[in-house]
Design an enzyme around this catalytic site. Structure first.
Site, PDB file in Angstrom:
ATOM      1  N   GLY A  32     -24.770  16.016   0.622  1.00  0.00           N
ATOM      2  CA  GLY A  32     -23.865  17.068   0.161  1.00  0.00           C
ATOM      3  C   GLY A  32     -22.630  16.486  -0.491  1.00  0.00           C
ATOM      4  O   GLY A  32     -21.524  17.021  -0.359  1.00  0.00           O
ATOM      5  N   GLY A  33     -22.828  15.390  -1.231  1.00  0.00           N
ATOM      6  CA  GLY A  33     -21.713  14.608  -1.772  1.00  0.00           C
ATOM      7  C   GLY A  33     -21.125  15.108  -3.063  1.00  0.00           C
ATOM      8  O   GLY A  33     -20.315  14.404  -3.683  1.00  0.00           O
ATOM      9  N   ASP A  59     -27.156  16.174  -3.550  1.00  0.00           N
ATOM     10  CA  ASP A  59     -26.656  17.548  -3.564  1.00  0.00           C
ATOM     11  C   ASP A  59     -27.621  18.394  -4.381  1.00  0.00           C
ATOM     12  O   ASP A  59     -28.600  17.874  -4.926  1.00  0.00           O
ATOM     13  CB  ASP A  59     -25.230  17.629  -4.120  1.00  0.00           C
ATOM     14  CG  ASP A  59     -24.412  18.705  -3.405  1.00  0.00           C
ATOM     15  OD1 ASP A  59     -24.918  19.842  -3.277  1.00  0.00           O
ATOM     16  OD2 ASP A  59     -23.279  18.417  -2.963  1.00  0.00           O
ATOM     17  N   ASP A  69     -31.630  19.337  -1.078  1.00  0.00           N
ATOM     18  CA  ASP A  69     -31.073  20.410  -0.260  1.00  0.00           C
ATOM     19  C   ASP A  69     -31.022  19.897   1.174  1.00  0.00           C
ATOM     20  O   ASP A  69     -32.055  19.511   1.739  1.00  0.00           O
ATOM     21  CB  ASP A  69     -31.971  21.644  -0.358  1.00  0.00           C
ATOM     22  CG  ASP A  69     -31.459  22.829   0.459  1.00  0.00           C
ATOM     23  OD1 ASP A  69     -30.640  22.626   1.376  1.00  0.00           O
ATOM     24  OD2 ASP A  69     -31.894  23.962   0.191  1.00  0.00           O
ATOM     25  N   PHE A  70     -29.830  19.863   1.788  1.00  0.00           N
ATOM     26  CA  PHE A  70     -29.746  19.231   3.113  1.00  0.00           C
ATOM     27  C   PHE A  70     -30.432  20.017   4.218  1.00  0.00           C
ATOM     28  O   PHE A  70     -30.503  19.557   5.360  1.00  0.00           O
ATOM     29  CB  PHE A  70     -28.308  18.865   3.504  1.00  0.00           C
ATOM     30  CG  PHE A  70     -27.275  19.947   3.381  1.00  0.00           C
ATOM     31  CD1 PHE A  70     -27.444  21.196   3.955  1.00  0.00           C
ATOM     32  CD2 PHE A  70     -26.075  19.693   2.713  1.00  0.00           C
ATOM     33  CE1 PHE A  70     -26.473  22.169   3.865  1.00  0.00           C
ATOM     34  CE2 PHE A  70     -25.092  20.662   2.611  1.00  0.00           C
ATOM     35  CZ  PHE A  70     -25.286  21.902   3.191  1.00  0.00           C
ATOM     36  N   ARG A 121     -19.550  14.638   4.893  1.00  0.00           N
ATOM     37  CA  ARG A 121     -18.125  14.964   4.751  1.00  0.00           C
ATOM     38  C   ARG A 121     -17.983  16.443   4.387  1.00  0.00           C
ATOM     39  O   ARG A 121     -18.467  16.887   3.350  1.00  0.00           O
ATOM     40  CB  ARG A 121     -17.491  14.072   3.687  1.00  0.00           C
ATOM     41  CG  ARG A 121     -16.077  14.471   3.279  1.00  0.00           C
ATOM     42  CD  ARG A 121     -15.445  13.418   2.364  1.00  0.00           C
ATOM     43  NE  ARG A 121     -14.384  13.953   1.558  1.00  0.00           N
ATOM     44  CZ  ARG A 121     -13.146  14.196   1.984  1.00  0.00           C
ATOM     45  NH1 ARG A 121     -12.822  13.941   3.250  1.00  0.00           N
ATOM     46  NH2 ARG A 121     -12.237  14.687   1.169  1.00  0.00           N
ATOM     47  N   HIS A 144     -18.542  21.928   8.318  1.00  0.00           N
ATOM     48  CA  HIS A 144     -17.376  22.809   8.356  1.00  0.00           C
ATOM     49  C   HIS A 144     -17.726  24.251   7.987  1.00  0.00           C
ATOM     50  O   HIS A 144     -17.135  25.193   8.512  1.00  0.00           O
ATOM     51  CB  HIS A 144     -16.322  22.252   7.385  1.00  0.00           C
ATOM     52  CG  HIS A 144     -15.041  23.002   7.363  1.00  0.00           C
ATOM     53  ND1 HIS A 144     -14.180  23.043   8.447  1.00  0.00           N
ATOM     54  CD2 HIS A 144     -14.442  23.736   6.393  1.00  0.00           C
ATOM     55  CE1 HIS A 144     -13.126  23.767   8.137  1.00  0.00           C
ATOM     56  NE2 HIS A 144     -13.254  24.202   6.897  1.00  0.00           N
TER      57      HIS A 144
END
Length: 426
Positions: free
Chosen positions: A258-259, A281, A308-309, A323, A327
């Protein structure tokens, strides 16, 4: 007879304010002022003066509340409404810098009635020190309103929070009741207000103006002190990967899951020439990203891959950066992200998580804890996520797979976000 609490607070406020004032004088910095030409932020350095600054804010807040009394400060007030109107009607840019404008003329430019213009502005003056009224019937700038007039990023920030988040708050309890608090990012107060079944990031794809405003706001928030990528670049022992590498080559491979556009990966590659970085990403996010990286030698060690993570990880690596990934997600979805990594994890592989680690109440200064609690409610309202405490992080990894071992968890000095190092013991 011992001094009362309010007198004690007044004394301590005076002591701490004197430290801040002395620092400003010694460094020839402007004193805080609501005036139009007043400074827009504190440029203070040093632990002592920062502590005094935070103490003065916290003590002033307590004194203010004590002098008001609970019967007053518990009364609900339309505290965001005036700022919402100022944002929506772009009122700040219509007030001349170093000049003044009548309410009648301002109302005409804003497309509001004179009565509503006057009531919104006067509320903002007394509650937020936004604008001032130098003579009856005329509006001029304060430091805050001038900042809005001259800084498009601050207008984006205000617009995002007041026009997108603020009206969604009123729908959040209804969403909890309606969707049974199930943690899905498209079943929130934000969804009910916007009347959509899309998660915010999907909705933005068909609403480019909102997407641009959101991106501007996130860039502003991310680069605030303690939230920039420097925390991860400088706060983690990257050289330790050389001693514990699981790779067959001499250059440890680090995957930034997801960088985004590769900014953080490039900074790590530049600071640590011994590492190779792979940014993953969604296709729409990484398209053309490598060509837009600065032309520095480290760029050759940064590659991109569409991924896709939530899908199974395909790349074995020494370490995986996550990172600001968790969240935005509830525990049930964060567990899915972690389990998707398992197929490619080798014994000893690391997860390097850079995200909020919420402390227990009372550890942070009042101002920082207030900001943390604000973000916690915003995450609930926008995407059904929350700010995790240490025990929440540990429980999350155990739920995903007991073979995840949280080796370290800390917040670097001066940062607002922490770094978790998690080892795969499979």
């Amino acid at each position: 007879m011992a001094s009362s609490r309010i007198v004690e607070l007044a004394t301590r406020i005076s002591e701490n304010t004197a430290i801040v004032d002395a620092y400003l004088r010694e460094n020839q910095l402007p004193s805080p002022s609501f005036d139009e030409d007043g400074p827009v932020d504190f440029a203070i350095q040093g632990e002592e003066v920062k502590k005094a600054h935070e103490e003065a804010i916290a003590l002033s807040w307590e004194l203010h509340r004590l002098l008001l009394g609970p019967s007053h400060f518990l009364r609900p007030v339309p505290n965001g409404l005036s700022l919402q109107a100022i944002s929506k009607h772009d009122i700040a840019t219509k007030v001349p810098v170093h000049g003044k404008i009548s309410y009648a003329a301002l109302a005409q430019q804003c497309g509001l009635s004179e009565i509503n213009t006057r009531r919104f502005v006067r509320y903002a003056i007394v509650h937020h020190r936004v604008f001032c009224e130098p003579q009856p019937g005329y509006v001029a700038h304060s430091a805050a309103s001038r900042l809005l007039a001259e800084d498009p990023v601050m207008r984006d920030v205000l617009s995002h929070y007041l026009e997108e988040c603020f009206p969604s708050f009123a729908m959040t309890l209804r969403a909890i009741d309606q969707f049974q608090d199930n943690g899905e990012p498209n079943q929130t107060g934000w969804n009910l207000y916007h009347e959509t079944q899309d998660a915010p990031w999907d909705y933005y794809e068909t609403h480019p103006a909102m997407a641009r405003r959101f991106a501007s706001t996130m860039a502003y928030e991310t680069e605030r002190e303690g939230r920039s990528s420097n925390v991860l670049v400088e706060g983690y022992a990257w050289t330790s990967l050389l001693a514990e590498t699981t790779a067959t080559t001499t250059s440890p491979l680090v995957v930034d899951v997801g960088g985004s556009r590769g900014k953080t990966a490039l900074e790590i590659a530049h600071a640590h020439p011994e590492l190779t970085l792979l940014v993953q990403d969604l296709p729409s996010m990484i398209e053309g990203a490598r060509d837009q990286l600065p032309a520095i030698p480290a760029r050759e060690r940064v590659q991109f891959m569409a991924h896709d993570f939530f899908a199974p990880q395909l790349v074995p690596a020494d370490a995986y950066i996550l990172r600001h990934v968790f969240h935005n997600w509830s525990d049930r979805n964060a567990v899915r992200i972690l389990r998707a990594l398992v197929p490619s994890l080798q014994p000893g592989a690391r997860l390097i998580v850079n995200d909020y680690i919420a402390p227990v109440p009372g550890v942070l200064s009042l101002a920082k804890e207030q900001r943390l609690r604000e973000m916690d409610l915003i995450m609930l309202t926008l995407c059904n996520a929350y700010e995790r405490e240490e025990q929440d992080w540990k429980r999350l990894f155990q739920e995903a797979d007991p073979r995840f071992h949280v080796r370290t968890m800390s917040v670097p000095k001066g940062a607002t976000e922490g770094i978790l190092e998690v080892i795969w013991e499979g």
